[in-house]
Design an enzyme around this catalytic site. Sequence first.
Site, PDB file in Angstrom:
ATOM      1  N   ARG A 184      13.488  26.208  43.081  1.00  0.00           N
ATOM      2  CA  ARG A 184      11.870  26.254  42.574  1.00  0.00           C
ATOM      3  C   ARG A 184      11.696  27.735  42.757  1.00  0.00           C
ATOM      4  O   ARG A 184      10.856  28.280  43.569  1.00  0.00           O
ATOM      5  CB  ARG A 184      10.748  25.323  43.095  1.00  0.00           C
ATOM      6  N   LYS A 186       6.032  32.194  49.008  1.00  0.00           N
ATOM      7  CA  LYS A 186       4.981  31.292  49.969  1.00  0.00           C
ATOM      8  C   LYS A 186       4.377  32.184  51.071  1.00  0.00           C
ATOM      9  O   LYS A 186       5.177  33.323  50.897  1.00  0.00           O
ATOM     10  CB  LYS A 186       5.833  30.116  50.404  1.00  0.00           C
TER      11      LYS A 186
HETATM   12  N1  HH2 Z   1       5.617  24.322  45.785  1.00  0.00           N
HETATM   13  C1  HH2 Z   1       4.633  24.420  45.152  1.00  0.00           C
HETATM   14  C2  HH2 Z   1       4.457  22.895  44.408  1.00  0.00           C
HETATM   15  N2  HH2 Z   1       5.525  21.897  44.611  1.00  0.00           N
HETATM   16  N3  HH2 Z   1       7.484  21.199  44.602  1.00  0.00           N
HETATM   17  C3  HH2 Z   1       8.376  20.912  45.705  1.00  0.00           C
HETATM   18  N4  HH2 Z   1       9.411  19.867  45.354  1.00  0.00           N
HETATM   19  N5  HH2 Z   1       9.275  22.207  46.524  1.00  0.00           N
HETATM   20  C4  HH2 Z   1       7.744  22.760  46.690  1.00  0.00           C
HETATM   21  O1  HH2 Z   1       8.469  24.188  47.706  1.00  0.00           O
HETATM   22  C5  HH2 Z   1       6.835  23.183  46.159  1.00  0.00           C
HETATM   23  C6  HH2 Z   1       6.824  21.816  45.172  1.00  0.00           C
HETATM   24  C7  HH2 Z   1       3.308  24.854  45.703  1.00  0.00           C
HETATM   25  O2  HH2 Z   1       3.846  26.124  44.644  1.00  0.00           O
HETATM   26  P1  HH2 Z   1       3.046  26.616  43.469  1.00  0.00           P
HETATM   27  O3  HH2 Z   1       2.621  25.394  42.354  1.00  0.00           O
HETATM   28  O4  HH2 Z   1       3.008  27.657  42.984  1.00  0.00           O
HETATM   29  O5  HH2 Z   1       1.217  26.167  43.698  1.00  0.00           O
HETATM   30  P2  HH2 Z   1       0.667  25.350  44.046  1.00  0.00           P
HETATM   31  O6  HH2 Z   1       0.780  23.925  44.509  1.00  0.00           O
HETATM   32  O7  HH2 Z   1      -0.794  26.086  44.580  1.00  0.00           O
HETATM   33  O8  HH2 Z   1       0.272  24.795  42.022  1.00  0.00           O
END
Ligand code: HH2
Length: 276
Positions: A253, A219
């Site tokens: 995660r 992040k």
């Molecule tokens: N962070 C992201 C997406 N979903 N869900 C939960 N429960 N907690 C988190 O911290 C969280 C989440 C963001 O990460 P990522 O899926 O890699 O990125 P993007 O939203 O750009 O697909």
Amino acid sequence: MLRCGRFNLSLDRPLIMGIINVTPDSFSDGGRFFSPASALAHARRLIDEGADLLDIGGESTRPGAAAVPEPEELERVIPVLDALSGLNVPLSVDTRKPAVMRAALAAGADMINDVNAFRSADALEVVASSEAALCMMHMQGEPRTMQAQPKYSDVAAEVTAFLAERAAAAVAAGISRERLMIDPGFGFGKTLQDNLALLRNLPQLAASGLPVLAGLSRKSMLGEITGRGVTERGAASLAAMLMALEYGAKMIRVHDVADARDALKVWQAIRVISHC
Ligand code: HH2
């Protein structure tokens, strides 16, 4: 123990949730796993590397991300879920849309992970009639604008109160507490100082009795601290993850499952928790 669709997951040791972004625009791996074939290959790899469950998402929630129309999100997520449902691994779907939740549950999802904490009309009702687990995350604002001007008077107290209110709403909708996880939502409408305060106060959130999921992997807060670009935040991600575990997180995660697994084994060995 977390009741999670086909599975009852022991939380005696922390669990690793591996991220599968079936998106063209996710903040760290957008486009890499956009085709169903590449998403599947990635899922198999994360399972081999030791993921305890997988989180499949078809909409980026990075700051500034545009919303994805429902048919498009379904087209991204459901074929991957179908293809993985024969494997003996719990499958979570990361979505804010009740229609996608419904289709995902019909296709065998064991958990719904909603960054909007099931605040959309019907979201709780859709999930209530299933056996799936719910991950309820805190977010201030919505992804398009959430980093514009985050504001709190006491971020830890406000996030804790919000998640307690959402848990109470889920229970009122007929969902047992054994199906609930909570997540402070690192980076979702929060400044660096807010994120650090939340991490330091994770024990307070964990004291609510519900298992805490921490999503810190790659992040931007880690980029702000280290000056590293998104592809160079592996070490920073592990450091943050270990602090979250130390402060009571029961699930993390992550994008890089193999590294997280090694770090978790070392943490467990020091903590003398068995069943590595
Ligand atoms: N962070 C992201 C997406 N979903 N869900 C939960 N429960 N907690 C988190 O911290 C969280 C989440 C963001 O990460 P990522 O899926 O890699 O990125 P993007 O939203 O750009 O697909």
